[in-house]
Enzyme design. Structure first.
Site, mmCIF file in Angstrom:
data_model
loop_
_atom_site.group_PDB
_atom_site.id
_atom_site.type_symbol
_atom_site.label_atom_id
_atom_site.label_comp_id
_atom_site.label_asym_id
_atom_site.label_seq_id
_atom_site.Cartn_x
_atom_site.Cartn_y
_atom_site.Cartn_z
ATOM 1 N N HIS A 449 1.053 -1.346 0.138
ATOM 2 C CA HIS A 449 0.169 0.017 -0.300
ATOM 3 C C HIS A 449 0.672 1.157 0.088
ATOM 4 C CE1 HIS A 449 -3.625 -1.490 1.686
ATOM 5 N NE2 HIS A 449 -3.465 -2.000 -0.017
ATOM 6 N N ASP A 710 -9.744 -7.559 -25.862
ATOM 7 C CA ASP A 710 -10.201 -8.923 -25.905
ATOM 8 C C ASP A 710 -9.780 -9.161 -27.512
ATOM 9 O OD1 ASP A 710 -11.965 -9.545 -23.618
ATOM 10 O OD2 ASP A 710 -13.444 -7.624 -24.193
ATOM 11 N N CYS A 757 -8.877 1.478 -27.915
ATOM 12 C CA CYS A 757 -9.563 2.050 -27.059
ATOM 13 C C CYS A 757 -9.147 0.915 -25.965
ATOM 14 C CB CYS A 757 -10.912 2.551 -26.744
ATOM 15 S SG CYS A 757 -12.204 0.506 -26.892
#
Length: 826
Positions: A449, A710, A757
């Site tokens: 973190h 994709d 995109c």
């Protein structure tokens, strides 16, 4: 008893969804309303006790007489003003009456220097109170009725131990396993359910309401989980939890271009230390070793009731402080939300109270409870989960200081400090992030973190540099190159001069890129290339415009549909889309219709079990399977003003018939709403079928957008969420480039624009290649837009087409990357 809150400031009252900060807009800190103030005076909304007043005066927490806790946060990111413009008129512990003066503030100063004036007013203990009425979308005056709160009556008479006792098994699909953030999201997801819910794996069982217990399971991607629930709503709880755990939790592993492990120099060189990059960047400064004051803990306490009350008060104090930090900046907000979940962890509190019951002090009990949980995390194999032990140690120290009635003293730092430490606590970095030039730790890692916060605060950071870091004397000159993970100790004068020149060049390059980012993007030969941003909410839209985005090329509308018990209605969607359109201020907004399905399930949409979700009900197939959801979304988009501000993009289209079916529904809703203008309807090219038949699709579609992520996984038959093959899912594979070229050729025949995109569009090195293939628009991550535009301005079309022809002739992704690197080298 019923409580009516009165309006504490004059202004315009609106929904929290209009707040350009996800911590407030997504109700992470509580429910309520927001006021855009037109006056600079804050009054008490009810009779109450002042629980806390922020040191900088920008936030106040009140506790009403019926126990409701109300947070009022004046403006966004106003903590950065360090108190400028704020004058508090009350102190913690003071009683106030409704209408009493609490804070005055300089409205003009905040308007110039704050991110936003909009002021969230939240009920933070919403588990105990329901908002039964609230004012909305109108001018409001001080003293007007604002909200009505009703206490929630919890039966507790075996409510969760009766009814169904169910269990199910699933395979964990979260790519990084059950680390802190998904654990925190799970606890938020199960909060509305009354059922007792548990998750079991590796012979261990955890309460689903305990984020620390969930992390301690050590559950990794691909593990078989057993989920169990007991109670009247057990079935609904398991459906919601299964949907989250079987999806990617928003952590899909997208293909990354040019990922190279940082070099680790041999530590034998006296003047050089090597580690791993925690946050990129470059700094020249002087060493400052971290020093912490010792926290003394008395083992034996007072009465059991007294020590429990002490612990409750300390936890509340730290919770309110954490709320203030998480709401003031995007930097580390998600990390602070994880800390809030740990503070509310019922297992941690119960463990501490058990120790208190033996006569121990609250400080001793809390320390022991967190030490045990931290040790459990350190024994896990997953390095991400081992690093979460640092978060527990952070909360341990904060609460111990609160129990001792002291606060962490601010460390004195010179202006050129490069901080050195064994490790750093997240809260420490949040407190000093703006006062250090860089950070180097002996331990830690790139997924901690602290690393996340350092990157958000743009503090260059190196982790895991070894114990020699701790032997560097204060004041020693240092050069920290976090990009290559090298720390140079006591460099010579020539090295420092060269480093300063490099920093000056990088700074000038960045300033020039940002200064020019607002201009429309044109290549060196005048060719217009649009550069848009990928967005998932209104907060991102605001920052994208500041970074030079010329519009939104992909709004992932799923952000409205995920992690909830029911789909958003038409009005909620309209309001969200309108807020984003307003933030874009007339720039194009392209909204992708809902892209959920087998790979991204939602609890309220039961779907048939699929052997291969990636090849099942996805995108447009789901929309046509459930046209009621599609119609509501299309109506919401059509109602955004001005009419035609939004373009609509349909995902996973593989045939003209699918696009025609969506067009028919769109036209029906358009006529029903008396929208006479034709609305642009585009197609995402995400499958080889769509790329190969692009010339046919272009006849019906108004524009194309290539979803490179994709498209790559379908072309290569590799699951991009599978860690075993994700590194090979490379968008620069020649097969993928040929499909992009086919899509551009098909679009060109009908003079349709083509965008990219996916992650590939965010890589400046790939811009020339994509433009050469025929792409006319790039939709990228907002932060890279200035450099992406700068890279495009240096190109000409003839050179891009030549580069594309060479790339299509290559035989591997590595060869394509080598070609791009060679062309980019002056």
């Amino acid at each position: 008893m019923t409580l009516t809150l009165l309006t504490p400031m004059r202004g315009w009252v609106a929904s929290l969804e209009e707040v350009p900060d996800p911590v407030f807009a997504e109700r992470m800190l509580g429910d309520g309303v927001a006021i855009d103030p037109t006056g600079g005076v804050l009054h008490a909304p009810c009779d109450a006790e002042v629980v806390s007043v922020a040191r900088t005066g920008h936030a106040v927490t009140l506790r009403a007489d019926n126990g409701a806790e109300i947070l009022i946060h004046i403006g966004l990111e106003t903590v950065a003003l360090e108190g400028d413009g704020f004058t508090p008129h009350v102190n913690a512990g003071q009683r106030v009456k409704a209408g009493d003066l609490i804070v005055t503030f300089d409205l003009d100063l905040l308007g110039r220097r704050a991110k936003s004036l909009i002021t969230p007013i939240l009920v933070t203990n919403r588990d105990a109170f329901a908002i039964t009425w609230r004012a909305m979308n109108r001018e409001i005056e001080v003293g007007d009725r604002l909200m009505t709160l009703e206490p929630l009556v919890r039966g507790g008479q075996g409510e969760t131990s009766t009814g169904k006792d169910l269990r199910t098994q699933i395979v964990l699909a979260l790519p990084h396993g059950l680390h802190a953030r998904p654990a925190g999201r799970i606890t938020a997801l199960v909060k509305p359910f009354a059922a007792e819910i548990a998750i079991a794996v590796h012979g261990r069982t955890a309460n689903a309401r305990s984020p620390v217990a969930l992390m301690a399971l050590g559950a990794a991607f691909g593990d078989d989980l057993t989920l169990s629930a007991t109670g009247h709503d057990a079935a609904a709880a398991l459906r919601a939890l299964s949907a989250f755990l079987a999806g990617d939790g928003g952590e899909t592993l997208a293909p990354v271009l040019n990922v190279v492990a940082p070099p680790v120099p041999a530590p034998s060189a006296d003047g050089v230390l090597g580690g791993v990059t925690a946050a990129p960047g470059f700094a020249i400064g002087r060493a400052v070793q971290l020093r912490r004051a010792e926290v003394r803990v008395e083992e034996i306490g007072g009465s059991v009731d007294e020590e429990r009350q002490n612990l409750t008060a300390a936890l509340h104090s730290i919770r309110m402080r954490t709320v203030g930090v998480s709401g003031d900046s995007d930097a580390g907000g998600e990390v602070m939300a994880a800390h809030l979940a740990m503070l509310d962890d019922p297992d941690l509190v119960a463990a501490a109270e058990q120790v208190i019951a033996t006569g121990k002090s609250a400080a001793y009990a809390w320390g022991r409870a967190l030490d045990e949980q931290a040790e459990a995390l350190r024994r896990l194999d997953d390095p991400r989960l081992r690093e979460r032990a640092a978060d527990l140690m952070d909360l341990k120290r904060q609460v111990l200081l609160a129990l001792g009635g002291t606060a962490e003293a601010a460390m004195a730092l010179p202006p050129d400090a490069i901080l050195l430490a064994d490790d750093l606590l997240p809260s420490e970095l949040m407190a000093m992030g703006g006062r250090i030039l860089g950070l180097c730790t002996a331990g830690g890692g790139p997924t901690s973190h602290v690393a996340i916060i350092a990157a958000a605060l743009e503090v260059p950071a190196i982790a895991a540099a070894g114990e020699r870091v701790l032997g560097i004397r204060d004041g020693t000159p240092l050069i920290l190159d976090a990009g290559t993970a090298i720390l140079r100790i006591d460099p010579g004068r020539d090295e420092i001069a060269a480093a300063r020149a490099a920093i000056a060049y990088r700074a000038a390059d960045r300033v020039a890129a940002i200064a020019a980012a607002a201009e429309r993007c044109r290549m060196a030969d005048g060719t217009r290339i649009e550069v848009f941003a990928n967005l998932a909410g209104v907060a991102e839209a605001t920052s994208a415009v500041a970074d030079g985005a010329e519009g939104c090329g992909l709004l992932r509308s799923e952000f409205l549909f995920m992690d909830r018990a029911a789909p958003p209605d038409e009005e909620e969607q309209r309001a969200a889309y309108q807020a984003i359109a307003d933030a874009l201020a007339g720039r194009p907004l392209i909204i992708r219709t809902l892209d959920i399905g087998g790979d991204k399930p939602v609890a309220y949409l039961p779907m048939p079990r699929e052997g291969n979700p990636a090849l099942g009900l996805r995108g447009v197939r789901t929309s046509l399977w459930r046209p009621d959801l599609l119609r509501a979304q299309l109506r919401a988009i059509l109602r955004v003003t001005p009419v035609g501000a939004c373009r609509i993009m349909v995902p996973m289209v593989t045939s003209v018939s699918e696009l025609a079916a969506v067009r028919a529904i769109l036209d029906e809703e358009r006529l029903a709403l008396d929208v006479t203008a034709r609305i642009e309807l585009g197609v995402m090219i995400e499958t080889p079928a769509a790329a190969v038949t692009a010339a046919v699709l272009a006849v019906e579609a108004d524009f194309f957008s290539i979803g490179a992520n994709d498209l790559t996984q379908y072309a290569l038959a590799m699951d991009r969420t599978n860690p075993l093959v994700a590194a090979q899912v490379d968008a620069l594979h020649p097969a993928v480039l040929r499909l992009i070229a086919l899509a551009c050729e098909g679009a060109s025949a009908c003079e349709r624009p083509v965008a990219v995109c996916g992650a590939l569009a965010s890589e400046p090195l790939a811009a020339a290649l994509l433009i050469g293939l025929g792409v006319t628009e790039l939709s990228a991550a907002p932060s890279v837009i200035p450099h992406l535009k700068a890279a495009i301005r240096a190109l000409d079309m003839a050179g891009c087409r030549g580069l594309a022809a060479q790339a299509l002739a290559q035989t591997s992704p590595a060869a394509v990357r080598a070609l791009l690197s060679k062309e980019a080298t002056p």
